[in-house]
Motif scaffolding. Sequence first.
Motif, short mmCIF file in Angstrom:
data_model
loop_
_atom_site.label_atom_id
_atom_site.label_comp_id
_atom_site.label_asym_id
_atom_site.label_seq_id
_atom_site.Cartn_x
_atom_site.Cartn_y
_atom_site.Cartn_z
N TYR A 192 0.76 -1.31 -0.10
CA TYR A 192 0.08 0.00 0.18
C TYR A 192 0.90 1.23 -0.01
N ILE A 201 0.84 4.17 -2.91
CA ILE A 201 0.48 5.51 -2.81
C ILE A 201 1.78 6.75 -2.90
N MET A 259 -5.07 5.87 -6.51
CA MET A 259 -5.38 5.66 -4.96
C MET A 259 -6.58 4.58 -4.56
N ALA A 293 -4.60 1.39 -4.59
CA ALA A 293 -3.62 1.22 -3.35
C ALA A 293 -4.49 0.62 -2.11
N ARG A 294 -5.90 1.36 -2.08
CA ARG A 294 -6.60 1.02 -1.01
C ARG A 294 -7.04 -0.48 -1.02
#
Length: 97
Positions: A47, A51, A88, A91-92
């Motif tokens: 993660y 980011i 993003m 990434a989450r």
Amino acid sequence: MTRKLPTFLISAMLLACGSAVLAQPVAMEERLLERGAVADSTPQQKYRTAINEAGGGYKLYLEDCATKAAAERTACRREAKAVYDRDMAAARQLLRK
């Protein structure tokens, strides 16, 4: 009495000092590459990397947008933000696995 150093000796000294200064960033870059050579193993590490890459990509995209004509700049920034938001979100998702 002061002695004057020959020009070639002064040039050699400057070259040696310059090489030492240039060697420091190269060594720093090599250390960063070695540190980055370790693969991410946990979801949190993945993660964090994702980011960082999303932020870096967004920054580069905005720099590219700044070079465009004013009429194209707004659309370019909008697209950059959409790509960043998508990155993003991806990434989450890494944390949910």
